[in-house]
Scaffold this motif. Structure first.
Motif, PDB file in Angstrom:
ATOM      1  N   VAL A 241      -5.771  -8.169 -10.453  1.00  0.00           N
ATOM      2  CA  VAL A 241      -5.412  -6.760 -10.286  1.00  0.00           C
ATOM      3  C   VAL A 241      -4.307  -6.407 -11.269  1.00  0.00           C
ATOM      4  CG1 VAL A 241      -5.932  -6.906  -7.823  1.00  0.00           C
ATOM      5  CG2 VAL A 241      -3.563  -7.032  -8.586  1.00  0.00           C
ATOM      6  N   PHE A 242      -4.085  -5.114 -11.425  1.00  0.00           N
ATOM      7  CA  PHE A 242      -2.935  -4.627 -12.145  1.00  0.00           C
ATOM      8  C   PHE A 242      -2.412  -3.384 -11.444  1.00  0.00           C
ATOM      9  CE2 PHE A 242      -6.660  -2.659 -13.990  1.00  0.00           C
ATOM     10  CZ  PHE A 242      -6.289  -1.336 -14.201  1.00  0.00           C
ATOM     11  N   VAL A 243      -1.164  -3.065 -11.692  1.00  0.00           N
ATOM     12  CA  VAL A 243      -0.532  -1.897 -11.082  1.00  0.00           C
ATOM     13  C   VAL A 243      -0.898  -0.672 -11.904  1.00  0.00           C
ATOM     14  CG1 VAL A 243       1.639  -0.801 -10.427  1.00  0.00           C
ATOM     15  CG2 VAL A 243       1.368  -3.285 -10.193  1.00  0.00           C
ATOM     16  N   GLN A 244      -1.635   0.222 -11.297  1.00  0.00           N
ATOM     17  CA  GLN A 244      -2.028   1.450 -11.983  1.00  0.00           C
ATOM     18  C   GLN A 244      -0.978   2.541 -11.826  1.00  0.00           C
ATOM     19  OE1 GLN A 244      -6.238   2.779 -11.963  1.00  0.00           O
ATOM     20  NE2 GLN A 244      -5.485   4.598 -10.886  1.00  0.00           N
ATOM     21  N   LYS A 245      -0.352   2.554 -10.660  1.00  0.00           N
ATOM     22  CA  LYS A 245       0.627   3.614 -10.400  1.00  0.00           C
ATOM     23  C   LYS A 245       1.607   3.132  -9.344  1.00  0.00           C
ATOM     24  CE  LYS A 245      -0.982   7.289  -8.419  1.00  0.00           C
ATOM     25  NZ  LYS A 245      -1.743   8.546  -8.202  1.00  0.00           N
ATOM     26  N   VAL A 246       2.840   3.662  -9.427  1.00  0.00           N
ATOM     27  CA  VAL A 246       3.867   3.355  -8.442  1.00  0.00           C
ATOM     28  C   VAL A 246       4.092   4.592  -7.570  1.00  0.00           C
ATOM     29  CG1 VAL A 246       6.288   2.728  -8.093  1.00  0.00           C
ATOM     30  CG2 VAL A 246       4.984   1.709  -9.981  1.00  0.00           C
ATOM     31  N   HIS A 247       4.090   4.381  -6.257  1.00  0.00           N
ATOM     32  CA  HIS A 247       4.349   5.490  -5.326  1.00  0.00           C
ATOM     33  C   HIS A 247       5.835   5.464  -4.956  1.00  0.00           C
ATOM     34  CE1 HIS A 247       0.087   6.089  -5.026  1.00  0.00           C
ATOM     35  NE2 HIS A 247      -0.132   4.885  -4.507  1.00  0.00           N
ATOM     36  N   ASP A 248       6.577   6.436  -5.464  1.00  0.00           N
ATOM     37  CA  ASP A 248       8.016   6.486  -5.176  1.00  0.00           C
ATOM     38  C   ASP A 248       8.358   7.401  -4.024  1.00  0.00           C
ATOM     39  OD1 ASP A 248       8.745   4.712  -7.209  1.00  0.00           O
ATOM     40  OD2 ASP A 248       8.499   6.297  -8.697  1.00  0.00           O
ATOM     41  N   SER A 249       7.395   8.204  -3.598  1.00  0.00           N
ATOM     42  CA  SER A 249       7.728   9.134  -2.519  1.00  0.00           C
ATOM     43  C   SER A 249       6.478   9.391  -1.682  1.00  0.00           C
ATOM     44  CB  SER A 249       8.244  10.449  -3.091  1.00  0.00           C
ATOM     45  OG  SER A 249       7.275  11.056  -3.925  1.00  0.00           O
TER      46      SER A 249
ATOM     47  N   PHE B 119       0.815  -1.216   0.000  1.00  0.00           N
ATOM     48  CA  PHE B 119       0.000   0.000   0.000  1.00  0.00           C
ATOM     49  C   PHE B 119       0.849   1.268   0.000  1.00  0.00           C
ATOM     50  CE2 PHE B 119      -3.041  -3.103   1.931  1.00  0.00           C
ATOM     51  CZ  PHE B 119      -3.894  -3.138   0.844  1.00  0.00           C
ATOM     52  N   ARG B 120       2.083   1.178   0.462  1.00  0.00           N
ATOM     53  CA  ARG B 120       2.942   2.358   0.416  1.00  0.00           C
ATOM     54  C   ARG B 120       3.553   2.577  -0.960  1.00  0.00           C
ATOM     55  NH1 ARG B 120       4.681   6.239  -0.471  1.00  0.00           N
ATOM     56  NH2 ARG B 120       6.051   7.685   0.661  1.00  0.00           N
ATOM     57  N   LYS B 121       3.815   1.502  -1.681  1.00  0.00           N
ATOM     58  CA  LYS B 121       4.599   1.628  -2.913  1.00  0.00           C
ATOM     59  C   LYS B 121       3.801   1.441  -4.196  1.00  0.00           C
ATOM     60  CE  LYS B 121       8.848   0.123  -0.596  1.00  0.00           C
ATOM     61  NZ  LYS B 121       9.963  -0.855  -0.564  1.00  0.00           N
ATOM     62  N   LEU B 122       2.640   0.772  -4.121  1.00  0.00           N
ATOM     63  CA  LEU B 122       1.880   0.505  -5.345  1.00  0.00           C
ATOM     64  C   LEU B 122       0.443   0.990  -5.219  1.00  0.00           C
ATOM     65  CD1 LEU B 122       2.898  -3.194  -6.179  1.00  0.00           C
ATOM     66  CD2 LEU B 122       3.987  -1.080  -6.982  1.00  0.00           C
ATOM     67  N   ASP B 123      -0.098   1.433  -6.344  1.00  0.00           N
ATOM     68  CA  ASP B 123      -1.530   1.723  -6.444  1.00  0.00           C
ATOM     69  C   ASP B 123      -2.125   0.634  -7.325  1.00  0.00           C
ATOM     70  OD1 ASP B 123      -4.059   2.684  -6.685  1.00  0.00           O
ATOM     71  OD2 ASP B 123      -3.535   4.594  -7.610  1.00  0.00           O
ATOM     72  N   LEU B 124      -2.743  -0.353  -6.701  1.00  0.00           N
ATOM     73  CA  LEU B 124      -3.312  -1.479  -7.436  1.00  0.00           C
ATOM     74  C   LEU B 124      -4.760  -1.195  -7.798  1.00  0.00           C
ATOM     75  CD1 LEU B 124      -1.999  -4.491  -5.292  1.00  0.00           C
ATOM     76  CD2 LEU B 124      -0.967  -3.512  -7.354  1.00  0.00           C
ATOM     77  N   SER B 125      -5.190  -1.723  -8.944  1.00  0.00           N
ATOM     78  CA  SER B 125      -6.581  -1.585  -9.369  1.00  0.00           C
ATOM     79  C   SER B 125      -7.213  -2.961  -9.509  1.00  0.00           C
ATOM     80  CB  SER B 125      -6.664  -0.845 -10.709  1.00  0.00           C
ATOM     81  OG  SER B 125      -6.389   0.523 -10.544  1.00  0.00           O
ATOM     82  N   LEU B 126      -8.431  -3.061  -9.033  1.00  0.00           N
ATOM     83  CA  LEU B 126      -9.184  -4.300  -9.112  1.00  0.00           C
ATOM     84  C   LEU B 126      -9.820  -4.414 -10.495  1.00  0.00           C
ATOM     85  CD1 LEU B 126     -10.240  -6.732  -7.399  1.00  0.00           C
ATOM     86  CD2 LEU B 126     -12.208  -5.289  -6.830  1.00  0.00           C
ATOM     87  N   LEU B 127      -9.577  -5.521 -11.169  1.00  0.00           N
ATOM     88  CA  LEU B 127     -10.183  -5.773 -12.475  1.00  0.00           C
ATOM     89  C   LEU B 127     -11.492  -6.522 -12.248  1.00  0.00           C
ATOM     90  CD1 LEU B 127      -9.635  -5.456 -15.558  1.00  0.00           C
ATOM     91  CD2 LEU B 127      -8.768  -7.795 -15.498  1.00  0.00           C
ATOM     92  N   VAL B 128     -12.601  -5.844 -12.444  1.00  0.00           N
ATOM     93  CA  VAL B 128     -13.910  -6.429 -12.141  1.00  0.00           C
ATOM     94  C   VAL B 128     -14.476  -7.112 -13.382  1.00  0.00           C
ATOM     95  CG1 VAL B 128     -16.247  -5.983 -11.335  1.00  0.00           C
ATOM     96  CG2 VAL B 128     -14.326  -4.675 -10.389  1.00  0.00           C
ATOM     97  N   THR B 129     -14.721  -8.412 -13.271  1.00  0.00           N
ATOM     98  CA  THR B 129     -15.341  -9.189 -14.339  1.00  0.00           C
ATOM     99  C   THR B 129     -16.433 -10.061 -13.707  1.00  0.00           C
ATOM    100  OG1 THR B 129     -13.911 -11.135 -14.134  1.00  0.00           O
ATOM    101  CG2 THR B 129     -13.082  -9.298 -15.473  1.00  0.00           C
ATOM    102  N   GLU B 130     -17.115 -10.843 -14.529  1.00  0.00           N
ATOM    103  CA  GLU B 130     -18.167 -11.711 -13.991  1.00  0.00           C
ATOM    104  C   GLU B 130     -17.591 -12.825 -13.133  1.00  0.00           C
ATOM    105  OE1 GLU B 130     -18.562 -14.685 -17.875  1.00  0.00           O
ATOM    106  OE2 GLU B 130     -20.122 -13.197 -17.435  1.00  0.00           O
TER     107      GLU B 130
END
Length: 504
Positions: free
Chosen positions: A496-504, A461-472
């Motif tokens: 899920v996939f990585v939407q954004k990386v938190h570097d700071s 949670f500090r380093k990655l912004d993950l997104s939930l891929l919603v399917t059936e």
């Protein structure tokens, strides 16, 4: 002559089973307790729901309690309970009860000399004393860097390989790969390196996932696993091709143990303390496990150490992504103590964060290491179980699922709500919180599991912004849709996939 003998034998067998059924229904000490007639007559009632219905035994237990009340007869000599007093009498304070041999010897038929299956309390205590030093809080903190190293590799894999909706990853698989690498590195100073396979298709990862689904099958047919244990591998695979998973894992651990036995000096060259330092060099030489027992202990450590934490990470991450308010609270709290994501943070720092701790506790409430009831045998000195005085030899059990989903301790229990752990009046919740079981057979790896969970969730949670891929095929809730394969499984997964990386 032969036909006459067969007819006579059939008549005798029918008469025997008929008399046995009548005894169990009309004269058995447990006859007054409610439950299905078939469950009172035969132990195959459980097998039907576990094997034929595919992991539905825990759902059947819940249905039976809703129909019959807090105590249900689920086998000829077995009672299942649904209230916390009984749970604590059986497990927390149950020093006069022992593990039920038939169940445990079946569950660990693939590794009968591992400590998980020890029913003798003295034997279990002696083996536990050898293993405990590596699983103490002190040891977990000392080896924290081995955990962080694998987490860093895990995050790099997600960032590089799964950074768009078209390259999403199953978090069930991803977390199992991480936890397998952590437990093998931690226990043996020799990682399985399943994360090195960018497609997450490493054979050991797939083998462990498949083998966990067979536990209840071998519980009811242990002789098949005993055959696989003792027969030549080629013969086993010719007779039962499905046992390839077991055979491959057995060969892997035998090679590892044989190397250490043939060259003990190998232990001097490893990077850090391992489980073999304690098992191969005990103070009391009489306690040194045999070669077979060492192999079986490795089976248990890797299977249990990877599945339990992997399950928890899968569930916690899902709810944090499903409810943005939960994720935001976690991130805000972590960022206050960890402003620079490029610098490492310690487990000790993270475990002092109130909301992250509440989140992990709620995750563990939903995530059960073992969902199947764990049977114990009432002894002659056993006091009451849940207010009932039961005859010695009675088998008693209670799934921790019913403990964790008890609305008296956890209001609105099927709602994932970390805030429930932030209140002051939560003594009942603390008492009934048993993700690692309780009492003399409490989970050996509890300290390591807490360390892993804080570090894994903190870093994600500090380093990655993950997104939930919603399917059936995306699961909607982990709270109700359990399948019971000894450990919990769910009918759906999520990606899920990585939407954004938190570097700071």
């Amino acid at each position: 002559m032969v036909s006459t003998f067969l007819i006579l034998a059939s008549v005798v067998l029918c008469a025997y089973f008929g008399v046995l059924a009548l005894y169990r229904l009309l004269f058995h000490p447990l006859r007054k307790y409610p439950g299905p007639v078939l469950a009172a007559v035969t132990g195959w009632y459980e097998a039907y729901y576990s094997i034929i219905k595919g992991g539905e035994f825990i759902s059947e237990i819940q249905r039976l309690h809703a129909l019959h009340g807090p105590v249900v007869r689920v086998g000829p000599n077995t009672l299942h309970f649904s209230y916390s007093q009984a749970y604590h009498d059986i497990y927390t304070h149950g020093t006069t009860l022992v593990k039920e041999p038939g169940f445990y010897h079946g569950v660990v038929a693939h590794c009968p000399q591992a400590s998980f299956g020890f029913c003798d309390p003295v034997e279990a205590r002696d083996r536990r004393s050898l293993l405990l030093p590596l699983f103490s809080r002190r040891a977990a903190i000392a080896l924290e860097y081995t955990i962080q190293k694998k987490i860093d590799q895990f995050l790099d894999t997600l960032k590089e390989r799964y950074n768009s909706p078209s390259s999403s990853v199953s978090m069930t698989v991803a977390f199992r790969a991480l936890t397998i690498d952590i437990i093998t590195s931690y226990c043996f100073a020799e990682s399985a390196n399943t994360l090195d396979d960018p497609e997450l298709r490493h054979p050991l990862l797939l083998n462990i996932q498949e083998s966990l689904k067979t536990i209840l099958f071998q519980r009811h047919f242990p002789f098949l696993t005993s055959f696989a244990n003792n027969a030549p591998p080629k013969l086993v695979l010719w007779c039962i091709p499905a046992f390839k998973v077991f055979v491959d894992m057995k060969i892997r651990y035998e090679r590892q143990v044989d190397k250490l036995i043939s060259d003990p000096d190998t232990l001097l060259a490893v990077e850090h303390e391992t489980v073999y330092h304690h098992l191969l060099e005990p103070k009391d030489k009489q306690q040194r496990p045999s070669r077979t027992s060492l192999v079986h202990e490795a089976f248990t450590l890797i299977g249990a150490g990877s599945d339990t934490v992997g399950n928890a990470c899968t569930i916690g991450t899902f709810y944090a992504l499903k409810y943005p308010s939960i994720r935001r609270k976690i991130m805000d709290e972590i960022c206050q103590v960890w402003p620079d994501a490029g610098r490492p943070i310690s487990y000790v720092t993270l475990e002092n964060l109130p909301y992250l701790t509440a989140f992990i506790k709620e995750t563990l409430r939903f995530s059960l290491g073992v969902v199947h009831p764990l049977p114990r045998v009432v002894g002659s000195a056993t006091p009451e179980i849940g207010g009932l005085k039961l005859p010695a030899g009675t088998i008693v059990e209670m799934s921790s699922l019913l403990l964790h989903m008890n609305p008296e301790a956890f209001p609105d229990p099927h709602t994932f709500n970390p805030d429930r752990w932030l209140g002051q009046g939560n003594s009942k919740m603390v008492l009934d919180f048993a993700p690692f079981s309780k009492g003399p057979r409490i989970c050996l790896g509890m300290n390591l599991a807490w360390c892993e969970l804080y570090l894994i969730f903190g870093n994600i949670f500090r380093k990655l912004d993950l997104s939930l891929l919603v399917t059936e095929d995306t699961i909607e809730t982990f709270g109700e849709d359990h399948l019971d394969y000894f450990v919990p499984h769910w009918k759906k997964d999520y990606r899920v996939f990585v939407q954004k990386v938190h570097d700071s």
